[in-house]
Design a protein around this motif. Structure first.
Motif, PDB file in Angstrom:
ATOM      1  N   HIS A 261       0.686  -1.272   0.412  1.00 21.92           N
ATOM      2  CA  HIS A 261       0.030  -0.260   0.165  1.00 21.92           C
ATOM      3  C   HIS A 261       1.058   1.585   0.079  1.00 21.92           C
ATOM      4  CE1 HIS A 261      -3.505  -2.456   0.676  1.00 21.92           C
ATOM      5  NE2 HIS A 261      -2.804  -3.264   1.487  1.00 21.92           N
ATOM      6  N   CYS A 271      -7.371   0.063  -5.245  1.00 22.20           N
ATOM      7  CA  CYS A 271      -6.952  -0.909  -5.004  1.00 22.20           C
ATOM      8  C   CYS A 271      -7.645  -1.607  -3.889  1.00 22.20           C
ATOM      9  CB  CYS A 271      -5.616  -0.588  -3.977  1.00 22.20           C
ATOM     10  SG  CYS A 271      -4.595  -1.788  -3.038  1.00 22.20           S
ATOM     11  N   CYS A 273      -7.504  -1.749  -1.061  1.00 21.37           N
ATOM     12  CA  CYS A 273      -7.166  -1.490   0.475  1.00 21.37           C
ATOM     13  C   CYS A 273      -8.592  -0.275   0.097  1.00 21.37           C
ATOM     14  CB  CYS A 273      -7.047  -0.913   1.031  1.00 21.37           C
ATOM     15  SG  CYS A 273      -6.245   0.876  -0.637  1.00 21.37           S
ATOM     16  N   ARG A 275      -8.694   2.998  -1.683  1.00 23.09           N
ATOM     17  CA  ARG A 275      -7.254   4.177  -2.056  1.00 23.09           C
ATOM     18  C   ARG A 275      -6.872   3.592  -3.668  1.00 23.09           C
ATOM     19  NH1 ARG A 275      -2.933   5.603   1.754  1.00 23.09           N
ATOM     20  NH2 ARG A 275      -2.316   3.764   0.961  1.00 23.09           N
ATOM     21  N   CYS A 278      -2.187   1.792  -5.202  1.00 23.19           N
ATOM     22  CA  CYS A 278      -0.923   1.485  -4.478  1.00 23.19           C
ATOM     23  C   CYS A 278      -0.190   0.695  -5.224  1.00 23.19           C
ATOM     24  CB  CYS A 278      -2.031   0.824  -2.974  1.00 23.19           C
ATOM     25  SG  CYS A 278      -2.429   1.878  -2.539  1.00 23.19           S
TER      26      CYS A 278
HETATM   27 ZN   LIG Z   1      -3.788  -0.199  -0.851  1.00 20.06          ZN
END
Ligand SMILES: [Zn+2]
Length: 421
Positions: A261, A271, A273, A275, A278
């Motif tokens: 990340h 990504c 996650c 966001r 990354c």
């Molecule tokens: Zn990420």
């Protein structure tokens, strides 16, 4: 959290502690050397021969060390008896829950593999409790298969169950805080597995999968013993495990090393996650599969990452232009991310694991070139090397087992409370 002792030279004082530390020195020496005489151990550990003989005596009694025959003398005095690690009855269970598979890998004290089980599993859809129940079931079946007391052998001693999970892990509490690719939040992994397995497996420890894989690499991988080592997992998620001066570097809360990340491009692809841009969104397995129009390896795939990447490899071998150009692009991003890692940690080696091993022959040369072009410090022999792991997709489970072995080596007397299986 990995205790500092488990990875390095012990430092505690006090009579019992000194004895325990010295036993650890003897075991570590045999672990590293394979075999050695009492005199050889004494010389390298800085202990008297009488002390080593006493320590070895108690380790033989515990079944952790055995005599392996007479050494061919080196010309000085009478030849000594060679010793080696025994401990076939000491069993350390490593496990991994990942996005699309469950793994169980059991080793003995000398890290000889005694059991390996893996199956495709959708841990995201199943949820945490069902995933851990499936893992506990696999563990129970293996425990049931253990002989009560094999002829001329010791009662099997299961020293612990180590579980590796791709996410933020609070090792002290045995909790997974957040595992984006599994969709898990605040899961008390150790507590749930202990509830399923009782005391049949001993203590349950939980660690981040990349940290455990790094430990495996440091102990038994092709770069074992390298003091400054970074391991990068290659799967749906990209994780990092850091070994600095021979010790795992976990950070203040144990969340360090999340190299997947690192932000490469705020306007980049989405990504896991949530966001954008990354490193994982560029070099994770999903990114590669999407680029070569292979079906997703993610939740619901019903097929392991290993099987997915095998198809990409076959296409590359046939000269598929789409795949070859995707691998070129992948190599460029691998090198770029590794340059960021090198800038922060100046490691001797960065080891790429998981699916990167499968595509190594296409990506390593261009990735090394990209890395070298982005390094501030000029490369010197033996540092900043980019290498491929040979531990495969089982690296994290092996590291989780190694973590348990480390605990026994740090304190062999846990065996004296002898709980069978
Ligand atoms: Zn990420």
């Amino acid at each position: 959290m990995l205790s500092a002792r488990s990875a390095g030279v012990p430092t505690r004082a006090g009579h019992t502690d000194i004895r325990r530390n010295n036993q650890e020195l003897v075991l570590r020496h045999l672990w590293a050397a394979g075999s050695a005489s009492r005199a050889g151990i004494a010389a390298s550990a800085g202990l008297t021969r009488a002390t080593v003989s006493r320590l070895v005596g108690s380790l033989i009694e515990l079944g952790l060390v055995e005599e392996a025959g007479v050494a061919t003398g080196g010309g000085q005095g009478r030849p000594g008896t060679e010793l080696r690690l025994a401990g076939r009855h000491v069993l350390a269970v490593g496990a991994e829950v990942n996005v699309d598979y469950l793994t169980l890998l059991v080793v003995d004290l000398a890290n000889r593999q005694v059991h390996h089980w893996q199956r495709p599993f959708d841990a995201h859809r199943a949820g945490a409790e069902a995933s851990l129940a499936a893992l506990a079931q696999a563990c129970s079946s293996w425990l049931d298969s253990l002989p009560e007391r094999p002829a001329a052998e010791r009662v099997p001693f299961v020293a612990g169950l180590g579980v590796a999970v791709p996410g933020l892990v609070d090792e002290r509490r045995g909790m997974v805080g957040r595992a984006p690719n599994l969709g898990w939040h605040d899961v008390p992994v150790a507590e749930l597995l202990t509830a399923e397995l009782g005391d049949r497996v001993g203590p349950v420890t939980v660690g981040n999968e990349a940290n455990r894989a790094a430990l495996a690499e440091y102990r038994v991988g092709s770069h074992a013993g390298t003091e400054h080592l970074v391991y990068v997992t290659g799967d749906v998620g990209i994780g990092g495990g850091l070994i600095v001066q021979g010790r795992p570097l976990l950070g203040a809360r144990g969340y360090g090393g999340e190299v997947g990340h690192m932000l490469l491009d705020p306007a980049g692809p989405l990504c896991g996650c949530g966001r954008r841009g990354c490193w994982e969104a560029f070099v994770g397995l999903e990114a590669l599969l999407a680029e070569v129009a292979e079906p997703s390896a993610g939740p619901g795939a019903g097929e392991s990452s290993e099987e997915r990447i095998a198809r990409v490899v076959r296409r590359a071998e046939q000269g598929d232009a789409t795949v070859l150009s995707a691998l070129d692009r992948l190599a460029e991003y691998v090198g770029t991310g590794c340059a960021n890692i090198a800038a922060l940690f100046d490691p001797d080696v960065i080891v790429l694991g998981g699916y990167f091993s499968a595509v190594a022959r296409w990506i390593m040369a261009p990735a090394r070139t990209a890395l070298a072009a982005r390094l501030l410090a000029s490369p010197t022999p033996g540092t900043g090397e980019l290498a491929v792991s040979d531990l495969g997709f089982a690296a994290a489970a092996r590291g989780a087992a190694t973590h348990i072995v480390d605990r026994v080596i740090s304190d062999p007397h846990v065996l004296l409370g002898t709980r069978g299986r």
